[in-house]
Design a protein around this motif. Sequence first.
Motif, short mmCIF file in Angstrom:
data_model
loop_
_atom_site.label_atom_id
_atom_site.label_comp_id
_atom_site.label_asym_id
_atom_site.label_seq_id
_atom_site.Cartn_x
_atom_site.Cartn_y
_atom_site.Cartn_z
N TRP A 1 -16.36 -46.42 -39.74
CA TRP A 1 -17.18 -47.49 -39.31
C TRP A 1 -18.10 -47.09 -38.13
N VAL A 2 -17.34 -46.43 -37.24
CA VAL A 2 -18.21 -46.00 -36.19
C VAL A 2 -19.41 -44.97 -36.34
N ARG A 3 -19.13 -43.99 -37.12
CA ARG A 3 -20.03 -43.39 -37.75
C ARG A 3 -21.16 -44.13 -38.29
N MET A 4 -20.97 -44.76 -39.55
CA MET A 4 -21.62 -45.48 -40.24
C MET A 4 -22.59 -46.55 -39.84
N PHE A 5 -21.92 -47.13 -38.94
CA PHE A 5 -22.59 -48.69 -38.41
C PHE A 5 -22.92 -48.49 -37.02
N GLY A 6 -22.04 -47.37 -36.35
CA GLY A 6 -22.25 -47.50 -34.79
C GLY A 6 -23.13 -46.15 -34.36
N GLY A 7 -23.37 -45.22 -35.47
CA GLY A 7 -24.11 -44.30 -35.07
C GLY A 7 -23.34 -43.21 -34.09
N LEU B 1 6.70 -49.55 -32.38
CA LEU B 1 5.64 -49.99 -33.13
C LEU B 1 4.70 -50.85 -32.52
N ASP B 2 5.23 -51.66 -31.52
CA ASP B 2 4.50 -52.28 -30.75
C ASP B 2 3.44 -51.58 -29.79
N MET B 3 3.76 -50.35 -29.50
CA MET B 3 3.09 -49.68 -28.66
C MET B 3 1.83 -48.82 -29.77
N CYS B 4 2.27 -48.75 -30.94
CA CYS B 4 1.47 -48.03 -31.89
C CYS B 4 0.42 -49.08 -32.27
N ARG B 5 0.70 -50.18 -32.46
CA ARG B 5 -0.28 -51.23 -32.88
C ARG B 5 -1.16 -51.59 -31.78
N THR B 6 -0.44 -51.57 -30.64
CA THR B 6 -1.51 -51.86 -29.41
C THR B 6 -2.63 -50.90 -29.26
N SER B 7 -2.34 -49.76 -29.54
CA SER B 7 -3.32 -48.45 -29.46
C SER B 7 -4.40 -48.74 -30.72
N LEU B 8 -3.95 -49.21 -31.73
CA LEU B 8 -4.92 -49.65 -32.56
C LEU B 8 -5.82 -50.59 -32.43
N ASN B 9 -5.41 -51.73 -31.69
CA ASN B 9 -5.88 -52.84 -31.05
C ASN B 9 -7.07 -52.41 -30.12
N VAL B 10 -6.80 -51.65 -29.08
CA VAL B 10 -7.90 -51.43 -28.04
C VAL B 10 -8.64 -50.31 -28.76
N THR B 11 -8.29 -49.45 -29.88
CA THR B 11 -9.43 -48.64 -30.49
C THR B 11 -10.06 -49.39 -31.17
N GLY B 12 -9.57 -50.57 -31.90
CA GLY B 12 -10.75 -51.53 -32.68
C GLY B 12 -11.47 -52.04 -31.69
N ASP B 13 -11.12 -52.71 -30.72
CA ASP B 13 -12.01 -53.15 -29.78
C ASP B 13 -13.24 -52.41 -29.32
N LEU B 14 -12.65 -51.15 -29.00
CA LEU B 14 -13.85 -50.28 -28.60
C LEU B 14 -14.96 -49.82 -29.95
N ALA B 15 -14.26 -49.73 -31.00
CA ALA B 15 -14.96 -49.72 -32.20
C ALA B 15 -16.02 -50.64 -32.24
N THR B 16 -15.47 -51.83 -32.10
CA THR B 16 -16.28 -53.12 -32.45
C THR B 16 -17.56 -53.17 -31.28
N ALA B 17 -17.21 -52.69 -30.18
CA ALA B 17 -18.14 -52.59 -29.16
C ALA B 17 -19.26 -51.70 -29.40
#
Length: 432
Positions: free
Chosen positions: A256-262, A395-411
Amino acid sequence: MKLALHTRVLIGFIVGTVAGAIAFWWARHGGDVSWVNGFVDTIAQPVGLLFLKFLKMLVLPLMFSALIVGITEIGDIASLGKVGLRMLIYIVVVTSIAIAVGLVVINLIQPGVGFDPAIRDGLLAANSHDAQAITATKPSLSGVKIILGLVPDNPIKAAADGDFLAVMFFAVMLGIALVLKPTPATAAFKATVQGLLDLVMKLMELIIKLTPYAVAALMFSLTARFGTDILGKLGLYALSVVLAIAIHMFVVLPLWVRMFGGMSPLKFFKGSEEAILLAFSTASSTGTLPTTLKVAEENLKLPPQIARFVLTIGASANHHGTALFEGLTTLFIAQCFGLDLSLGQQVAVIGLCIIGSIGTAGVPAGSLPVIAVILGYLHLPPEAIGMILGVDRFLDMCRTSLNVTGDLATAVVVSRDAGDIKLPLPTSSSHA
């Protein structure tokens, strides 16, 4: 040569994990268990919690001031509407993909099929008290109620109650009003809010220097106490969650980051490393927000106006990892009780998880009450959430990492997509 902060954070992460694992092994093989527990209770855990409290102290003023300043710096309501609409579309689409990944993994591995009823009932009984406390919160999964809840009756009370979505809505309204009403008085108010943001960012800069030590303390506390018995019973379920998170985090988001975020995925992860590690250590996406904003502006070089707007809202409303976890865990518990959900029911679960992830608090274990409510919709006992409490912290630690990564990817994607929107330069440097 002075090491970069993200390198020192990684070192702290490794040192804390290894030291904790050694302490756990030593305590279980003839060592002094009380000494290990005492060290965790009086030194390691308080150090980590104090750091978290410092970060959480800054979250509310940071969200409030960053949103207002971000909106006023965009400077045009039509442009703001474009950014907001695109962000909303991305959140729904990519969150749906995350949930779908989780459902595919759980349907392929099926860790709950044939789950021993005796072990299931034992897990329920062992965690019955905690499960009852979770189910008592009863969050709403009604889209109408969530929308109504966005508008606070009393913004000050909403801030005191930690209702971040309501506070953000109020901040967005103030920002819009500042754009629509350019007078000397409103300019003075904007300057005051900008001053608040500058002060909060300076405090953040000072506190962030403690991150390596806090991460080491938090990881030591976790690994020194992390038992292995429960993993033998829930190992396949935990593996399913980690696998689904890994697929979304290291396959879907980079594409997503590569194709749409360049942006090169390597550059993205290298720039985001500090925030991702802190999210994993703290299991709090809101607590990680100051660092997330810092890496977005300094490392990923995103426009401050877009980063502040997208990441501040994303910390409370863009939870890829939480949505994935909620959908996967719901199906796992359904499998444990012998309930075979149809495709239509699984699609309904996706919808509930999208709504639930938006309303989920960005704090440790914030998704568990939502899962309990979804179980109730499927006519399963909400208390069954107690089955997974033994492994939820990890598992909470793992999914929080994905949450933050997803926020940055969206940005990243929104920043590139906003190329047709004329953005003025920020009025002040956030990290001066």
